[in-house]
Design a protein around this motif. Structure first.
Motif, PDB file in Angstrom:
ATOM      1  N   PHE A 371       0.849  -1.199   0.000  1.00  0.00           N
ATOM      2  CA  PHE A 371       0.000   0.000   0.000  1.00  0.00           C
ATOM      3  C   PHE A 371       0.876   1.239   0.000  1.00  0.00           C
ATOM      4  CE2 PHE A 371      -3.579  -2.707   1.467  1.00  0.00           C
ATOM      5  CZ  PHE A 371      -4.493  -2.308   0.513  1.00  0.00           C
ATOM      6  N   ILE A 374       1.796   1.920  -3.467  1.00  0.00           N
ATOM      7  CA  ILE A 374       0.664   2.548  -4.151  1.00  0.00           C
ATOM      8  C   ILE A 374       0.644   4.033  -3.823  1.00  0.00           C
ATOM      9  CG2 ILE A 374      -1.853   2.713  -4.235  1.00  0.00           C
ATOM     10  CD1 ILE A 374      -1.988  -0.248  -3.605  1.00  0.00           C
ATOM     11  N   GLY A 375       0.979   4.332  -2.560  1.00  0.00           N
ATOM     12  CA  GLY A 375       0.915   5.731  -2.134  1.00  0.00           C
ATOM     13  C   GLY A 375      -0.290   6.015  -1.275  1.00  0.00           C
ATOM     14  N   THR A 376      -0.641   5.053  -0.424  1.00  0.00           N
ATOM     15  CA  THR A 376      -1.760   5.255   0.483  1.00  0.00           C
ATOM     16  C   THR A 376      -1.249   5.943   1.743  1.00  0.00           C
ATOM     17  OG1 THR A 376      -2.555   3.140  -0.295  1.00  0.00           O
ATOM     18  CG2 THR A 376      -3.677   4.065   1.591  1.00  0.00           C
ATOM     19  N   PRO A 377      -1.920   6.977   2.211  1.00  0.00           N
ATOM     20  CA  PRO A 377      -1.489   7.570   3.460  1.00  0.00           C
ATOM     21  C   PRO A 377      -1.694   6.592   4.607  1.00  0.00           C
ATOM     22  CG  PRO A 377      -3.608   8.482   2.791  1.00  0.00           C
ATOM     23  CD  PRO A 377      -3.120   7.618   1.673  1.00  0.00           C
ATOM     24  N   PHE A 382       3.354   8.136   0.180  1.00  0.00           N
ATOM     25  CA  PHE A 382       2.217   9.045  -0.014  1.00  0.00           C
ATOM     26  C   PHE A 382       2.668  10.495   0.102  1.00  0.00           C
ATOM     27  CE2 PHE A 382      -0.714  11.867   2.239  1.00  0.00           C
ATOM     28  CZ  PHE A 382      -1.554  12.140   1.178  1.00  0.00           C
TER      29      PHE A 382
ATOM     30  N   PHE B 130      -7.982  13.757   3.412  1.00  0.00           N
ATOM     31  CA  PHE B 130      -7.619  12.786   2.380  1.00  0.00           C
ATOM     32  C   PHE B 130      -7.071  11.510   2.991  1.00  0.00           C
ATOM     33  CE2 PHE B 130      -4.607  10.876  -0.533  1.00  0.00           C
ATOM     34  CZ  PHE B 130      -5.376  10.758  -1.664  1.00  0.00           C
ATOM     35  N   LEU B 131      -6.294  11.670   4.028  1.00  0.00           N
ATOM     36  CA  LEU B 131      -5.716  10.497   4.704  1.00  0.00           C
ATOM     37  C   LEU B 131      -6.825   9.568   5.195  1.00  0.00           C
ATOM     38  CD1 LEU B 131      -2.830  10.595   7.205  1.00  0.00           C
ATOM     39  CD2 LEU B 131      -4.884   9.532   7.936  1.00  0.00           C
ATOM     40  N   ASP B 134      -8.763   7.941   2.261  1.00  0.00           N
ATOM     41  CA  ASP B 134      -8.086   6.816   1.628  1.00  0.00           C
ATOM     42  C   ASP B 134      -8.058   5.582   2.519  1.00  0.00           C
ATOM     43  OD1 ASP B 134      -7.452   7.426  -0.920  1.00  0.00           O
ATOM     44  OD2 ASP B 134      -5.292   7.290  -0.653  1.00  0.00           O
ATOM     45  N   LEU B 135      -7.809   5.811   3.801  1.00  0.00           N
ATOM     46  CA  LEU B 135      -7.753   4.656   4.702  1.00  0.00           C
ATOM     47  C   LEU B 135      -9.107   3.974   4.809  1.00  0.00           C
ATOM     48  CD1 LEU B 135      -5.387   5.757   7.578  1.00  0.00           C
ATOM     49  CD2 LEU B 135      -4.980   4.106   5.789  1.00  0.00           C
ATOM     50  N   VAL B 138      -9.179   1.500   2.118  1.00  0.00           N
ATOM     51  CA  VAL B 138      -8.340   0.327   2.358  1.00  0.00           C
ATOM     52  C   VAL B 138      -9.032  -0.644   3.312  1.00  0.00           C
ATOM     53  CG1 VAL B 138      -6.176  -0.448   3.356  1.00  0.00           C
ATOM     54  CG2 VAL B 138      -6.212   1.567   1.904  1.00  0.00           C
ATOM     55  N   PHE B 165     -10.663   4.798  -5.267  1.00  0.00           N
ATOM     56  CA  PHE B 165      -9.287   5.288  -5.182  1.00  0.00           C
ATOM     57  C   PHE B 165      -9.029   6.306  -6.295  1.00  0.00           C
ATOM     58  CE2 PHE B 165      -4.604   4.806  -5.289  1.00  0.00           C
ATOM     59  CZ  PHE B 165      -4.353   5.006  -3.950  1.00  0.00           C
TER      60      PHE B 165
END
Lengths: 472, 500
Positions: A371, A374-377, A382, B130-131, B134-135, B138, B165
């Motif tokens: 992840f 991918i660049g997920t925070p 990221f 945004f964090l 996005d989480l 996931v 995403f």
């Protein structure tokens, strides 16, 4: 004169440990070769301390104007040395007690030394020397395993390296011819007055060599074969360490030595970035072996990194973005390879089926790293991507940022192709998922943790990377 | 205070990961219920605290060199959604007391999801937003892929991940444009609202609004970005669908009122008519496609498209100044926020009910069931109440919300509003038809493998979870003042920002 060897302490530590280690390894018994590894780790740690001390001193050019000791060099040193430490740890399980363990360690050190020199080179001739020093040990490392695939990989690596290295040599000769100097600072003035066509050819040829080093299109042909054909530890090293110095070298060369108004290199690099990330992603889509998947993923990551090189000198955030992304990429990629090194018998993504059942913590580490890629925070990549995209939009390459975003989404698909089986299913194949030992796993945990911590603490790191390279 | 609310579930999730998976599952589910209850209590305490504007603000520099800070706070727009999140997760935790599959990871994932959902609604920094955004993707991916229905669930999870995403990255691009436009560069929402960096519209404002709008529209989802939603909902476990519909979809609409409208007022006014059109199309299309479904869970998923369409209509109408007074726009905005809460409660309950249905009969196909009312009167009764609440019957929260939206939007967008009202008629028809098919007529149960099993009525834990949600929806429907008093000042402020 400014020929002060103390300015090169981290490099000298690496070199000294490599030479001493080689001599030591020649008479140490096979089960004592870990002393060489210990020495290498100690040298890397000492180098980190020396880097930290050097970073508190003002920037300077040493040995004439051939080597810059400034923020990009400090960052290169720190990232490479940390990567060396991780590489030494993740390779313990597969190389400890091996007949050529010493050679492995020494080759890693010499390659790392060349990589650091690449990052600091402020003169075309030193750049060329560093290129060779960063290449030759890694050719040998690729063939270190002596399997047929490994030999083929080393052969391919060497041949493409030799070809593009000669191209680079030609490029250096042309730039010297039209710019009348090899030092970056004076070269800037020389190139401003030089014929555009000749300077352009020279620059493209030099960039070709550096693109080979970082594994970017069109110098990427060796990447999949070498990554897939060598043991995971070697693959981790050759896809990570040379990139660090190679990208900094490209950045420094373009910012310091090549005036953007004389040659439109931003567009050239932007196109290379676009092609690298797109091609890497598309080729990664249906790969079934994990090492090949990571190989194409690394090509696409180079594409994202080249975006900042394209806006180098035009966006305030370009340099922190580049150095930060390189650091984040290095730990994240090494972490993913550490997991691969932990399961050397699991070649394909399907072999990872049910891994979360067998080893949940390692599965989480793998997920964090993938992840992260991918660049997920809140991972380091990221933050890297965020500043890269910001720098791209700021530097007038909004289209490149959009393309990178589309590519990022596409990349999700293949990373998930690996993550999904890992967390799926109750049964696992005990043969494929035979762990290699504890060191690789520890390296994976450490990298995953650092990737997250670096992402959260980006605020502390980014301001350290701002000062641009010194110009003269 | 807010940080405690946000991170408490995450801390407990981390602690639970250290407990061996062989521990009795009550340890995990019990911990979840306890944490959710504590969190809800804290949210109630925040609710009761006096003050106006952004309250309980906390701001710590995070990445000052790129203008990112850890900045949280609540106002009348975010507080109802924070409360909704706490309520929904409590309901799901109670509902999940009977879960038996890999309980440890299940509970840990939900707690993590709870933390990011709460975090999103209190975030006052774009990157923080945004964090969490996005989480949430996931964690929901792992929930759908891990606890959904087999191979199709993994395909649905992948589709969900890729779509949302992509949306999130479009959002990020919009945020970057805002960041670069602001002087000094910042990602702070409050500072951006004050600075109004792209005042006067222009191409940059249009680009930013387009990127942010697409990102949020995918998550909401509106037509034509809704195609990820039906498979994700159908294949997810019941609690996952409930959270997805009740909380995650709100992240999209919440983004409109928190980011798009106040930071880009000029562009919003300029393109508000697009939102109105998209809203009406979503209302009608969602309702009509839902009408055509034979799968009850899919049907409810499409009614989500319909209901979120009302929200988009409301926020769009709030941007059209011509022909409407400030009070009407404020009413539309308040209605949109209320609708988020109402839809969360009611659809959450409906999805939990479909979970009950699947648990007993192993299929969502309406044709497989008939006459359940005789065997499971409680289930039938609760389902009927939830269905009536969902179709907007007076006395339930949904009616309050839709009434306000229609009244507020009528002046500025009369045709659109008239068309949208027809959506209610279609939803009424489809819910009544579903009730009739499943619960009335001669008794017939699906003969899935493993039957005959007793087709049991609602268990106490299921009843508690679902009835709790519906009771709250009814309270809001009858005594809405306690909610509206919180929302109205904030929506007044928002409407003033849009009109500036």
């Amino acid at each position: 004169m400014n020929e002060n060897p103390a300015a090169l302490l981290p490099e000298l530590f690496l070199l000294g440990a490599a030479v001493v280690g080689l001599l030591l390894g020649a008479w140490l018994p096979r089960d004592r070769q870990w002393l060489v590894r210990l020495l290498a780790a100690a040298a890397a740690l000492a180098g980190l301390v020396a880097t930290a001390v050097a970073a508190t001193r003002p920037d300077e050019l040493v040995f004439g104007t051939s080597y810059a000791v400034d923020i990009p060099t400090h960052a290169t040193r720190a990232i490479v040395l940390v990567a060396v430490l991780v590489a030494l740890a993740l390779s313990v399980d597969s190389t400890a007690g091996h007949r050529r363990e010493t050679e492995f360690v020494v080759l890693v050190q010499l390659g790392a030394l060349g990589t650091i020199l690449l990052g600091g080179a402020n003169d075309l001739l030193l750049l060329l020397a560093a290129f060779l020093l960063a290449s030759v040990p890694f050719y040998a490392l690729a063939g270190w395993d002596k399997t047929s695939l490994g030999t083929e990989a080393a052969m391919k690596y060497y041949l493409s390296g030799a070809f593009l290295g000669v191209a680079m040599l030609t490029g250096v000769a042309i730039l010297y011819g039209v710019g009348r100097t090899t030092g970056y600072g004076p070269l800037r003035e020389g190139l401003a007055a030089a014929p555009v066509a000749a300077a352009g050819v020279g620059l493209v040829a030099v960039l070709a060599g550096l693109l080979f080093k970082v594994g970017g299109v069109p110098g990427h042909f060796w990447v999949p074969d070498v990554t897939d054909g060598t043991p995971p530890a070697v693959a981790a090293i050759v896809t990570t360490i040379p990139k660090i110095g190679g990208l900094v070298a490209m950045y420094r060369l373009l910012v310091v030595a090549v005036p953007a108004d004389a040659l439109d290199w931003p567009l050239l690099v932007a196109v290379l970035a676009a092609v690298s990330m797109t091609l890497g992603n598309l080729a990664a889509f249906f790969q079934t072996t994990v090492q090949r998947l990571l190989a194409y993923s690394t090509i696409s990551q180079v594409g994202y990194l080249l975006i900042v090189v394209a806006v180098a000198g035009r966006a305030d955030l370009a340099q922190p973005a580049l150095l930060y992304y390189v650091a984040g990429y290095a730990v994240t990629n090494l972490g993913a390879f550490a997991v691969v090194a932990e399961f050397p018998h699991a070649r394909t993504v399907e072999d990872y089926r049910g891994m979360a059942r067998r080893n949940p913590a390692l599965a989480v580490a793998l997920a964090v790293c993938l992840f992260g890629l991918i660049g997920t925070p809140p991972t380091a990549v990221f933050v890297g991507k965020l500043v890269v995209f910001t720098a791209a939009v700021d530097g007038g390459f909004a289209w490149l940022a959009i393309l990178a975003i589309v590519n990022t989404v596409a990349s999700v698909f293949y990373y998930l192709r690996w993550i999904a089986p890992t967390f799926r299913g109750a049964d696992f194949d005990p043969v494929a998922l035979q762990p290699a030992g504890t060191w690789s796993a520890v390296a994976a945990y450490t990298c995953a943790a650092v990737a997250v911590v670096l992402g959260v603490l980006g605020g502390l790191v980014l301001p350290l990377l701002v000062t641009p390279p010194i110009p003269m | 205070m807010l940080s405690v609310i946000v991170f408490l579930p995450a801390v407990v999730a981390a602690a639970l990961l250290l407990v061996p998976a062989t521990a009795p599952r009550r340890v995990f589910t019990g911990a979840w219920v306890a944490v959710s209850a504590v969190d809800l209590a804290l949210v109630v305490a925040v609710w009761l605290a006096p003050g106006s504007g952004f309250r309980f603000e906390e701001r710590v520099a995070w990445m000052p060199s790129v203008g990112i800070s850890y900045h949280v706070g609540v106002d009348g727009i975010s507080l109802p959604l924070v409360a909704l999140t706490a309520v929904l997760f409590l309901a799901c935790s109670v509902f999940a007391l009977r879960e038996t599959r890999r309980v440890k990871s299940y509970v840990a994932l939900f707690l993590a999801l709870q933390a990011v959902s709460l975090g999103l609604f209190v975030a006052l920094d774009l990157i923080l937003f945004f964090l969490f955004f996005d989480l949430s993707i996931v964690f929901m991916y792992f929930l759908i892929a891990g606890w959904g229905h087999g191979e199709r669930a993994r395909a649905a999870a992948l589709k969900f991940f890729l779509y949302t995403f992509l949306g999130s990255l479009a959002l990020l691009l919009g945020f970057i444009v805002l960041y670069l436009a602001a002087e000094p560069h910042t990602f702070d929402i409050v500072e951006l609202i004050a600075a109004d960096p792209l005042a006067g519209g222009g191409p940059a404002a249009a680009l930013a609004l387009l990127a942010i709008g697409v990102g949020l529209a995918v998550k909401t989802p509106t037509v034509p970005f809704h195609t990820w939603l039906p498979p994700a909902h159908t294949e997810a476990p019941a609690t996952g669908s409930a959270i997805l519909a009740a909380i995650l979809l709100k992240m999209g609409t919440y983004g409109f009122v928190r980011i798009a409208m106040p930071i880009l007022p000029d562009a919003w006014r300029q393109y508000a008519v697009v939102a109105v059109v998209v809203g009406v199309v979503s209302v009608l299309y969602g309702a009509l496609v839902a009408l055509a479904q034979t799968d009850v869970k899919r049907m409810i998923a499409y009614t989500s498209v319909n209901h979120m369409g009302y929200v988009i209509l409301g926020v769009g109408a709030a941007g059209i100044l011509a022909g409407s007074d400030e009070q009407a726009r404020q009413l539309a905005t308040t209605g949109a926020v209320t609708q988020m809460v109402a839809h969360g409660l009611i659809t959450g309950a409906l999805f939990l009910l479909t979970g009950v249905l699947y648990d007993r009969g192993r299929t969502y196909d309406m044709a497989a069931y008939s006459g359940l009312a005789a065997r499971t009167p409680l289930f039938a009764g609760v389902f009927a109440v939830a269905a009536f609440a969902s179709l907007g019957l007076p006395g339930f929260a949904g009616f309050i919300a839709e009434f306000q939206i229609f009244t507020g939007a009528l002046a500025s967008a009369p045709v659109a509003t008239a068309l949208a009202v027809a959506g209610i008629l279609v939803t009424a028809a489809l819910f009544l038809r579903a009730l009739q098919r499943v619960f009335l007529g001669p008794e017939r149960l699906p003969d899935a493998p493993g039957t005959p099993r007793p087709f049991a009525d609602l268990h106490p834990s299921e009843t508690a979870a679902i009835v709790g949600l519906l009771a709250l929806a009814t309270v809001i429907g009858i005594l809405p003042r306690f909610l509206l008093d919180v929302i109205e000042p904030a929506s007044r402020a928002l409407v003033e920002l849009v009109a500036r």
